[in-house]
Motif scaffolding. Sequence first.
Motif, PDB file in Angstrom:
ATOM      1  N   PRO A   1      43.278  28.695  42.669  1.00 20.09           N
ATOM      2  CA  PRO A   1      44.168  29.829  42.913  1.00 20.09           C
ATOM      3  C   PRO A   1      44.614  30.564  41.649  1.00 20.09           C
ATOM      4  O   PRO A   1      44.888  31.757  41.694  1.00 20.09           O
ATOM      5  CB  PRO A   1      45.361  29.201  43.634  1.00 20.09           C
ATOM      6  CG  PRO A   1      44.808  27.976  44.266  1.00 20.09           C
ATOM      7  CD  PRO A   1      43.751  27.474  43.305  1.00 20.09           C
ATOM      8  N   ALA A   2      44.675  29.891  40.516  1.00 17.21           N
ATOM      9  CA  ALA A   2      45.117  30.536  39.279  1.00 17.21           C
ATOM     10  C   ALA A   2      44.058  31.474  38.707  1.00 17.21           C
ATOM     11  O   ALA A   2      44.392  32.493  38.106  1.00 17.21           O
ATOM     12  CB  ALA A   2      45.488  29.478  38.246  1.00 17.21           C
ATOM     13  N   GLU A   3      42.789  31.161  38.888  1.00 13.72           N
ATOM     14  CA  GLU A   3      41.725  31.980  38.317  1.00 13.72           C
ATOM     15  C   GLU A   3      41.051  32.888  39.338  1.00 13.72           C
ATOM     16  O   GLU A   3      40.517  33.925  38.971  1.00 13.72           O
ATOM     17  CB  GLU A   3      40.665  31.091  37.655  1.00 13.72           C
ATOM     18  CG  GLU A   3      41.193  30.378  36.428  1.00 13.72           C
ATOM     19  CD  GLU A   3      40.134  29.552  35.746  1.00 13.72           C
ATOM     20  OE1 GLU A   3      39.847  29.834  34.574  1.00 13.72           O
ATOM     21  OE2 GLU A   3      39.598  28.627  36.399  1.00 13.72           O
TER      22      GLU A   3
ATOM     23  N   THR B   1      41.500  35.018  46.340  1.00 13.38           N
ATOM     24  CA  THR B   1      42.583  34.430  47.129  1.00 13.38           C
ATOM     25  C   THR B   1      43.316  35.509  47.921  1.00 13.38           C
ATOM     26  O   THR B   1      43.613  35.327  49.103  1.00 13.38           O
ATOM     27  CB  THR B   1      43.552  33.658  46.220  1.00 13.38           C
ATOM     28  OG1 THR B   1      42.824  32.615  45.556  1.00 13.38           O
ATOM     29  CG2 THR B   1      44.692  33.037  47.009  1.00 13.38           C
ATOM     30  N   GLY B   2      43.571  36.646  47.283  1.00 14.47           N
ATOM     31  CA  GLY B   2      44.235  37.750  47.985  1.00 14.47           C
ATOM     32  C   GLY B   2      43.393  38.306  49.113  1.00 14.47           C
ATOM     33  O   GLY B   2      43.904  38.588  50.206  1.00 14.47           O
TER      34      GLY B   2
ATOM     35  N   LEU C   1      40.991  26.644  48.103  1.00 11.63           N
ATOM     36  CA  LEU C   1      41.966  27.628  47.636  1.00 11.63           C
ATOM     37  C   LEU C   1      43.279  27.629  48.415  1.00 11.63           C
ATOM     38  O   LEU C   1      44.222  28.318  48.036  1.00 11.63           O
ATOM     39  CB  LEU C   1      41.342  29.033  47.682  1.00 11.63           C
ATOM     40  CG  LEU C   1      40.119  29.227  46.779  1.00 11.63           C
ATOM     41  CD1 LEU C   1      39.449  30.558  47.081  1.00 11.63           C
ATOM     42  CD2 LEU C   1      40.520  29.130  45.316  1.00 11.63           C
ATOM     43  N   GLY C   2      43.321  26.904  49.503  1.00 10.61           N
ATOM     44  CA  GLY C   2      44.550  26.841  50.292  1.00 10.61           C
ATOM     45  C   GLY C   2      44.743  28.015  51.233  1.00 10.61           C
ATOM     46  O   GLY C   2      45.754  28.100  51.919  1.00 10.61           O
TER      47      GLY C   2
ATOM     48  N   SER D   1      34.498  39.950  41.087  1.00 11.99           N
ATOM     49  CA  SER D   1      35.817  40.091  40.488  1.00 11.99           C
ATOM     50  C   SER D   1      35.659  39.850  39.000  1.00 11.99           C
ATOM     51  O   SER D   1      35.356  38.742  38.560  1.00 11.99           O
ATOM     52  CB  SER D   1      36.779  39.073  41.096  1.00 11.99           C
ATOM     53  OG  SER D   1      38.044  39.207  40.494  1.00 11.99           O
ATOM     54  N   LEU D   2      35.823  40.897  38.226  1.00 12.33           N
ATOM     55  CA  LEU D   2      35.619  40.799  36.788  1.00 12.33           C
ATOM     56  C   LEU D   2      36.954  40.647  36.080  1.00 12.33           C
ATOM     57  O   LEU D   2      37.933  41.304  36.419  1.00 12.33           O
ATOM     58  CB  LEU D   2      34.901  42.044  36.269  1.00 12.33           C
ATOM     59  CG  LEU D   2      33.565  42.336  36.947  1.00 12.33           C
ATOM     60  CD1 LEU D   2      33.004  43.650  36.416  1.00 12.33           C
ATOM     61  CD2 LEU D   2      32.582  41.213  36.703  1.00 12.33           C
ATOM     62  N   ILE D   3      36.963  39.799  35.089  1.00  9.02           N
ATOM     63  CA  ILE D   3      38.178  39.554  34.320  1.00  9.02           C
ATOM     64  C   ILE D   3      37.959  40.120  32.928  1.00  9.02           C
ATOM     65  O   ILE D   3      36.967  39.829  32.278  1.00  9.02           O
ATOM     66  CB  ILE D   3      38.478  38.051  34.226  1.00  9.02           C
ATOM     67  CG1 ILE D   3      38.669  37.467  35.616  1.00  9.02           C
ATOM     68  CG2 ILE D   3      39.692  37.788  33.359  1.00  9.02           C
ATOM     69  CD1 ILE D   3      38.733  35.968  35.633  1.00  9.02           C
TER      70      ILE D   3
END
Length: 83
Positions: free
Chosen positions: A14-16, A21-22, A48-49, A72-74
């Motif tokens: 979930p943090a990355e 997740t959204g 991911l919950g 999803s690019l960071i």
Amino acid sequence: MSRMILLTEGMSNPAEAKTATGLLRYRGEEVAAVYDSACAGRTAGEVLGVGGAIPFVDSLDGLDADTLVMLSLIHISEPTRRY
């Protein structure tokens, strides 16, 4: 209806995987699968919950032509320099 596969390879927590997740939380009906070879065979809910029974996969074989891959690019910026 077009559905998407979310690419979270190597970052399925979930943090990355915040974008994934959204999307799973608010647009889950539009998600066909999540791609991460390390989590293949598990579900989004387990990893991911959120996302319930949406599967993690390690292959794009067998996808419908209407399925698209969501990348999803960071962007990691350099620290601010002080002069």
